[in-house]
Design an enzyme around this catalytic site. Structure first.
Site, PDB file in Angstrom:
ATOM      1  N   ASP A  39     -76.650  -1.347  41.788  1.00 38.20           N
ATOM      2  CA  ASP A  39     -76.870  -2.035  40.643  1.00 38.20           C
ATOM      3  C   ASP A  39     -76.289  -3.638  41.201  1.00 38.20           C
ATOM      4  OD1 ASP A  39     -78.204  -0.282  39.464  1.00 38.20           O
ATOM      5  OD2 ASP A  39     -76.377   0.178  38.132  1.00 38.20           O
ATOM      6  N   TYR A  67     -66.632   6.360  44.652  1.00 37.41           N
ATOM      7  CA  TYR A  67     -66.422   5.128  44.022  1.00 37.41           C
ATOM      8  C   TYR A  67     -65.147   5.014  43.425  1.00 37.41           C
ATOM      9  CZ  TYR A  67     -71.581   5.563  43.953  1.00 37.41           C
ATOM     10  OH  TYR A  67     -73.055   5.920  44.338  1.00 37.41           O
ATOM     11  N   ASP A  81     -72.943   0.107  31.075  1.00 40.48           N
ATOM     12  CA  ASP A  81     -71.986  -0.835  31.857  1.00 40.48           C
ATOM     13  C   ASP A  81     -71.748  -2.066  30.977  1.00 40.48           C
ATOM     14  OD1 ASP A  81     -74.155  -2.340  32.459  1.00 40.48           O
ATOM     15  OD2 ASP A  81     -74.406  -1.382  34.466  1.00 40.48           O
ATOM     16  N   ARG A 180     -71.642   5.225  35.417  1.00 43.11           N
ATOM     17  CA  ARG A 180     -71.334   4.699  34.166  1.00 43.11           C
ATOM     18  C   ARG A 180     -71.723   5.707  32.996  1.00 43.11           C
ATOM     19  NH1 ARG A 180     -77.254   1.945  33.626  1.00 43.11           N
ATOM     20  NH2 ARG A 180     -78.010   2.902  35.562  1.00 43.11           N
TER      21      ARG A 180
END
Length: 302
Positions: A39, A67, A81, A180
């Protein structure tokens, strides 16, 4: 013409496609592909496939990822998010012990079920979910099983309290995991609305942050004729499978991509890599219909 894997550090504010578009201009070549979308608000490791390496992008996409994310407890958003509109807000005073958070992270480690967010690229009836979402439509979404290999709390304090509580986690996970959505699931187990407020991808398959260049650094490397020193060989994307150096006896049949008798290594591996002078020349898999035989899945020119 460049060949191999360019480990790129995707910066915030860009799509993965933007990166490919800019690299085509910088490198003056068309045959460039990325290895899965990040994203625009996310930064991190984005391996870029150059030349023949575009044939293996799907393998890199299927590898695990790591991550670092910030989880915000106290508000949920339409996109799960920080970019979305606030859907639910809870301004009450909250207090969690380190033990409480660690117990929740433990519950979400291993194989878990996730429902993709409405703002995602998952297709339902041939249409991406985010297209429905932009039209204000909610559709039934297929749940999926993903694997969380490791879920660690990076903050050191013993108590987390306030109206809005934030903490940082590190996640090692399988392909298809929505971080998310994981943040929302953490909030649910703690009893509050939540969202992911920041995300950085630190590894993608075998490729790490330490290996990466920004677009500016790629441009500098090209101008200084140093880029070939940082482009990683195709074989680095195939290191999950055993490799076999072609012999004089097998050279003709393998380099011509013939169907041949199955190699014993395919009994315990889904693929094997044939190399010529240590460079991948063919990827072989079991033949789907001919028992005891194998066939090429991908071929590369020497």
């Amino acid at each position: 013409m460049y060949e191999g894997i360019l480990p790129l550090w995707k910066e915030k504010g860009m799509t993965s496609h933007d990166c490919v578009f800019k690299l085509r201009k910088i490198l003056k070549m068309k045959r460039i592909g990325h290895t899965g979308t990040l994203d625009p608000s996310v930064e991190g490791v984005l391996p870029i496939c150059l030349g023949q390496a575009t044939k293996v992008s799907e393998y890199i996409m299927n590898e695990g990822k790591t991550y670092i994310a910030t989880v915000s407890i106290g508000a949920s958003t339409s996109t799960e998010d920080a970019d979305g509109e606030v859907v639910e807000q809870d301004n009450t005073a909250k207090s969690f012990s380190r033990t409480q958070i660690l117990e929740v992270l433990q519950q979400l480690t291993g194989e878990i079920t996730q429902t993709p967010p409405m703002f995602s690229a998952v297709k339902v009836n041939g249409k991406k979910l985010y297209e429905y979402a932009r039209e204000g439509k909610e559709v039934e979404r297929p749940s999926r099983q993903v694997t969380i290999y490791k879920l660690s709390l990076l903050d050191a304090q013993e108590d987390f309290s306030g109206e809005n509580v934030q903490f940082t986690i590190e996640i090692a996970c399988s392909k298809g995991t929505y971080i998310r959505t994981l943040a929302v699931q953490i909030g649910e187990l703690l009893g509050y609305p939540a969202h992911m407020s920041s995300l950085v991808r630190t590894t993608s398959g075998n490729f790490t942050k330490a290996q990466c260049l920004t677009l500016y650094e790629v441009q500098q490397a090209v101008e200084n004729m140093q880029l070939n020193k940082v482009i990683l060989p195709l074989k680095d994307a195939l290191s999950s499978w055993p490799s076999i150096e072609i012999t004089d006896e097998t050279k003709k049949s393998i380099t011509n991509g013939q169907v041949v008798e199955c190699h014993p290594l395919l009994e315990v591996n889904d693929k094997i890599i044939y190399t010529l002078n240590a460079n991948p020349i063919a990827i072989y898999i079991k033949h789907p219909t001919k028992d005891g035989m194998m066939k090429p899945e991908k071929m590369f020119s020497a």
